[in-house]
Design an enzyme around this catalytic site. Structure first.
Site, PDB file in Angstrom:
ATOM      1  N   LYS A 113       0.849  -1.201   0.000  1.00  0.00           N
ATOM      2  CA  LYS A 113       0.000   0.000   0.000  1.00  0.00           C
ATOM      3  C   LYS A 113       0.887   1.254   0.000  1.00  0.00           C
ATOM      4  O   LYS A 113       2.101   1.165   0.262  1.00  0.00           O
ATOM      5  CB  LYS A 113      -0.926  -0.019   1.210  1.00  0.00           C
ATOM      6  CG  LYS A 113      -0.203   0.010   2.550  1.00  0.00           C
ATOM      7  CD  LYS A 113      -1.179  -0.255   3.695  1.00  0.00           C
ATOM      8  CE  LYS A 113      -0.471  -0.285   5.026  1.00  0.00           C
ATOM      9  NZ  LYS A 113      -1.360  -0.763   6.102  1.00  0.00           N
ATOM     10  N   TYR A 133      17.922  29.794   8.780  1.00  0.00           N
ATOM     11  CA  TYR A 133      16.763  30.610   9.164  1.00  0.00           C
ATOM     12  C   TYR A 133      16.587  30.627  10.667  1.00  0.00           C
ATOM     13  O   TYR A 133      16.648  29.589  11.329  1.00  0.00           O
ATOM     14  CB  TYR A 133      15.484  30.058   8.521  1.00  0.00           C
ATOM     15  CG  TYR A 133      15.392  30.298   7.035  1.00  0.00           C
ATOM     16  CD1 TYR A 133      15.311  31.597   6.522  1.00  0.00           C
ATOM     17  CD2 TYR A 133      15.361  29.229   6.149  1.00  0.00           C
ATOM     18  CE1 TYR A 133      15.210  31.814   5.155  1.00  0.00           C
ATOM     19  CE2 TYR A 133      15.259  29.441   4.777  1.00  0.00           C
ATOM     20  CZ  TYR A 133      15.183  30.740   4.286  1.00  0.00           C
ATOM     21  OH  TYR A 133      15.084  30.945   2.945  1.00  0.00           O
TER      22      TYR A 133
HETATM   23  C1  LIG Z   1      -0.651  -1.865   6.612  1.00  0.00           C
HETATM   24  C2  LIG Z   1      -1.255  -3.153   7.019  1.00  0.00           C
HETATM   25  C3  LIG Z   1      -0.443  -4.242   7.327  1.00  0.00           C
HETATM   26  C4  LIG Z   1       1.066  -4.143   7.388  1.00  0.00           C
HETATM   27  O1  LIG Z   1       1.421  -3.499   8.570  1.00  0.00           O
HETATM   28  P1  LIG Z   1       2.974  -3.300   8.973  1.00  0.00           P
HETATM   29  O2  LIG Z   1       2.930  -2.745  10.332  1.00  0.00           O
HETATM   30  O3  LIG Z   1       3.531  -2.343   7.982  1.00  0.00           O
HETATM   31  O4  LIG Z   1       3.590  -4.645   8.873  1.00  0.00           O
HETATM   32  C5  LIG Z   1      -1.064  -5.449   7.618  1.00  0.00           C
HETATM   33  N1  LIG Z   1      -2.406  -5.561   7.624  1.00  0.00           N
HETATM   34  C6  LIG Z   1      -3.214  -4.528   7.353  1.00  0.00           C
HETATM   35  C7  LIG Z   1      -4.691  -4.708   7.401  1.00  0.00           C
HETATM   36  C8  LIG Z   1      -2.677  -3.288   7.045  1.00  0.00           C
HETATM   37  O5  LIG Z   1      -3.478  -2.259   6.769  1.00  0.00           O
END
Ligand SMILES: *Cc1c(COP(=O)(O)O)cnc(C)c1O
Length: 365
Positions: free
Chosen positions: A35, A257
């Site tokens: 994702k 800055y």
């Molecule tokens: C993002 C996600 C994961 C992975 O989580 P990590 O902490 O990056 O390993 C697993 N399951 C679901 C439903 C997620 O949304």
């Protein structure tokens, strides 16, 4: 010449970290979670290192299209499921598996016309209270789904709220087992933290599918309790830029800055071609770690849009053209874990890698 900044995506390290997930759960299949454009790495680049996964899990329909366009014919899972009814048409067309976390999604499925029935992941809310059916409604959702001709496979799923923290997984795991023990179907529970910390010793956590994300991208889910070294993970993203100038300061000179850094004595600083518009957090203050020519030093002064300034005291030979590593792999075997920089910014590795800016030229190596 283009501005001297680049990001490297280490595809061998992605493959290595994926193998670490497999070692933790050898009897389970592994979703590579991709994702958010593979946590900022770029889906197409990440795919080079991750094509050995059993499936790809993501949220965005456009990212699902991109995975299919790469030639991936295996499982693809939408972790939040469908947002509107017509998303189901794309699921049918691309053969996407999808999460079902609420009654509206079951209503949409019941009204969907499809020739090939769908594989769904039915989500239990085990205490996170974001998505999923409560333990009291889960079984009736399962009954309803299993009566639909549109559905031919239901995997039982939950997401653990505190697998990286002190509360751990005992309560949600007990709730999951009490709710699902006599239901048929595959199981999927573990994110990275659960995969690393609990899966090796607990078949119930491994289930049939683990869902590692952050560990695959070379960041520890429970830093600083354990770093990537302790978990046997390798950095997968390097952000590096060159020094474009140096300055000799006298005691009392201020930098950048607001002049928030004052030189306590004569010292040299380097000006690095990286700023917050590249995804380097502006909230970082003096003492955040940076490597120059592989030598550990620190940020001084405020992060500006296109530049930062670093202390060259530990690297007297550094000059314009020297390489600053903001996170990842530096020269001569040096490493600056993204988790250390994230901690200095009061955040986690996830946020830094996801925020790598579009303008940074990024290549898979
Ligand atoms: C993002 C996600 C994961 C992975 O989580 P990590 O902490 O990056 O390993 C697993 N399951 C679901 C439903 C997620 O949304």
């Amino acid at each position: 010449m283009p501005r001297p900044i680049h990001a490297h995506i280490h595809t061998d390290a992605l493959a290595h970290n994926l193998r670490r997930a497999r070692q933790c759960a050898p009897d389970a299949k592994v979703w590579a979670v991709v994702k958010a454009n593979a946590y900022g790495h770029g889906i197409e680049r990440a795919y080079v290192g991750l094509h050995g996964a059993d499936g790809f899990a993501l949220l965005d329909l456009d990212e699902a299209r991109r995975i299919r366009a790469l030639g991936w014919r295996g499982p693809v899972l939408l972790l939040e499921g469908c947002f509107e009814a017509r998303d189901l048409e794309l699921c049918s067309r691309l053969g996407l598996w999808h999460t079902v976390h609420c009654d509206d999604q079951i209503d949409m499925l019941a009204a969907h016309k499809t020739h090939a029935p769908h594989h769904v992941f039915l989500k239990l809310n085990s205490g996170m209270n974001r998505l999923g059916f409560t333990p009291g409604t889960y079984r009736s959702a399962w009954q309803r789904l299993s009566g639909l001709t549109q559905v031919d496979d239901i995997t039982l799923m939950t997401h653990l709220a505190d697998a990286d923290g002190p509360r751990g997984i005992h309560d949600p795991l007990a709730l999951f087992e009490a709710t699902t023990h006599d239901l048929p179907g595959d199981r999927s529970l573990a994110n990275s933290a659960a995969t690393l910390r609990f899966a090796p010793g607990a078949p119930a956590v491994r289930g049939d599918w683990v869902r590692p994300g952050i560990m695959v991208y070379g960041s520890s889910p429970d830093y600083p309790a354990a770093g990537i070294g302790a978990w046997g993970l390798q950095p997968t993203m390097t952000l590096a830029a060159r020094l474009i100038a140096t300055q000799q300061l006298q005691a009392g000179d201020r930098v950048g800055y607001g002049g928030i850094f004052t030189a306590p004595q004569a010292m040299r600083i380097g000006v690095v071609a990286c700023g917050y518009a590249d995804g380097y957090p502006r909230v970082l203050r003096a003492d955040a770690p940076v490597l120059v020519d592989g030598v550990r030093t620190r940020l001084v002064g405020r992060v500006s849009m296109d530049m930062i300034t670093v202390d060259l005291t530990p690297v007297p030979q550094a000059k314009a053209g020297s390489l600053a590593t903001l996170w990842g792999v530096g020269p001569n075997g040096s490493v600056l874990p993204i988790d250390e920089v994230a901690a200095a910014a009061g955040t986690v590795g996830y946020e830094l890698m996801c925020a790598l800016a579009q303008r940074v030229p990024t290549v898979a190596v």
